[in-house]
Scaffold this motif. Structure first.
Motif, PDB file in Angstrom:
ATOM      1  N   THR A  62       0.835  -1.212   0.000  1.00 22.15           N
ATOM      2  CA  THR A  62       0.000   0.000   0.000  1.00 22.15           C
ATOM      3  C   THR A  62       0.869   1.261   0.000  1.00 22.15           C
ATOM      4  OG1 THR A  62      -0.084   0.119   2.412  1.00 22.15           O
ATOM      5  CG2 THR A  62      -1.791  -1.195   1.328  1.00 22.15           C
ATOM      6  N   GLN A  63       2.173   1.061   0.052  1.00 16.33           N
ATOM      7  CA  GLN A  63       3.098   2.205   0.128  1.00 16.33           C
ATOM      8  C   GLN A  63       3.275   2.836  -1.251  1.00 16.33           C
ATOM      9  OE1 GLN A  63       4.940   3.650   2.844  1.00 16.33           O
ATOM     10  NE2 GLN A  63       5.323   5.106   1.177  1.00 16.33           N
ATOM     11  N   TYR A  64       2.915   4.105  -1.390  1.00 20.76           N
ATOM     12  CA  TYR A  64       3.110   4.842  -2.628  1.00 20.76           C
ATOM     13  C   TYR A  64       4.584   4.774  -3.023  1.00 20.76           C
ATOM     14  CZ  TYR A  64       3.455   8.821  -5.771  1.00 20.76           C
ATOM     15  OH  TYR A  64       3.724   9.614  -6.836  1.00 20.76           O
ATOM     16  N   GLY A  65       4.884   4.461  -4.269  1.00 25.26           N
ATOM     17  CA  GLY A  65       6.275   4.379  -4.713  1.00 25.26           C
ATOM     18  C   GLY A  65       6.787   2.949  -4.798  1.00 25.26           C
ATOM     19  N   ASN A  66       6.072   2.009  -4.166  1.00 26.13           N
ATOM     20  CA  ASN A  66       6.491   0.604  -4.254  1.00 26.13           C
ATOM     21  C   ASN A  66       6.125   0.038  -5.637  1.00 26.13           C
ATOM     22  OD1 ASN A  66       7.464  -1.892  -3.571  1.00 26.13           O
ATOM     23  ND2 ASN A  66       6.094  -2.221  -1.843  1.00 26.13           N
ATOM     24  N   LEU A  67       6.819  -0.994  -6.054  1.00 26.69           N
ATOM     25  CA  LEU A  67       6.613  -1.558  -7.404  1.00 26.69           C
ATOM     26  C   LEU A  67       6.373  -3.066  -7.368  1.00 26.69           C
ATOM     27  CD1 LEU A  67       9.618   0.159  -9.256  1.00 26.69           C
ATOM     28  CD2 LEU A  67       7.206   0.780  -9.480  1.00 26.69           C
ATOM     29  N   PHE A  68       5.583  -3.528  -8.335  1.00 19.34           N
ATOM     30  CA  PHE A  68       5.475  -4.966  -8.614  1.00 19.34           C
ATOM     31  C   PHE A  68       6.389  -5.302  -9.775  1.00 19.34           C
ATOM     32  CE2 PHE A  68       0.932  -5.058  -7.003  1.00 19.34           C
ATOM     33  CZ  PHE A  68       1.133  -6.038  -6.043  1.00 19.34           C
ATOM     34  N   TRP A  69       6.895  -6.492  -9.727  1.00 16.48           N
ATOM     35  CA  TRP A  69       7.640  -7.071 -10.839  1.00 16.48           C
ATOM     36  C   TRP A  69       6.808  -8.275 -11.254  1.00 16.48           C
ATOM     37  CZ3 TRP A  69      11.618  -4.997 -13.177  1.00 16.48           C
ATOM     38  CH2 TRP A  69      12.425  -5.776 -14.007  1.00 16.48           C
TER      39      TRP A  69
END
Ligand code: S6P
Ligand code: ZN
Length: 185
Positions: A62-69
């Protein structure tokens, strides 16, 4: 100090990063049959595996700036010559962009803006695709082997499938005697 082994992300199906935060889902034809023109799908056909999706992130999703690969594998399946495709979606958060890149196989990336205008890009090993936040995206396998693509997108993007159900992609993709045909709905 010990040198760590890298994550072999493109080998996700081999379980290389097993035990970490990997999500996995798969779609059978019975889950996506509405996408196809054909209404003559047998009960046996409905159990065909169409595509698989792996996604991976570390930390707080839920953290803004985090990414999925991610890794998507679309199998080479044709429903009365219509090519296998993902459901396709806008991101719930239209500010969230995404990159796709081709790993194996041959495909098309369909991109549709919020007015329903569509364009298509060829996907092949090594191809890189920037998906702007306000474009719906759908992958299509036009080859004879599984289409594998990598993807990277914000964990806060979300999936808006409903907008695509209400305004479907305007072209269907067929393979007819080896030739790709885009047919307007
Ligand atoms: C997520 C990203 C992909 C797709 C996957 C399946 O933003 O675009 O991981 O989820 O290719 O497509 P769909 O339309 O069924 O979610
Ligand atoms: Zn997406």
């Amino acid at each position: 100090m010990k040198i760590k082994n890298p994550k072999l992300w493109h080998k996700m199906p081999g379980g290389i990063i097993e035990g970490e935060n990997v999500l996995y889902s798969r779609k059978y034809l019975k889950d996506v049959e509405n996408l196809y023109k054909s209404k003559e799908i047998s009960n046996e056909g409905k159990n065909t595996l169409m595509y698989e999706v792996y996604s991976y992130s570390e930390g707080d999703e839920t953290q803004y700036g985090n990414l999925f690969w991610g890794l998507t594998i679309l199998h080479p399946v044709y429903i009365e010559k219509e090519c296998n495709m993902t459901k396709g979606h806008f991101h719930e958060n239209r500010n969230c962009v995404e990159y796709y890149f081709g790993l194996e196989g041959e495909g098309l990336l369909l991109l549709m803006d919020e007015m329903g205008q569509m364009s298509a890009e060829k996907v092949l090993p090594g191809s890189l695709h920037y998906i702007a936040g306000n474009f719906a995206h759908r992958l299509v396998n036009i080859g004879e082997i599984p289409l594998k693509i990598g993807a990277c997108w914000p964990t806060t993007a979300g999936h808006d499938y409903r907008a695509v159900e209400e305004m479907p992609f305007p072209y269907r993709i067929y393979k007819n005697n080896g030739k790709i045909e885009l047919v307007e709905r």
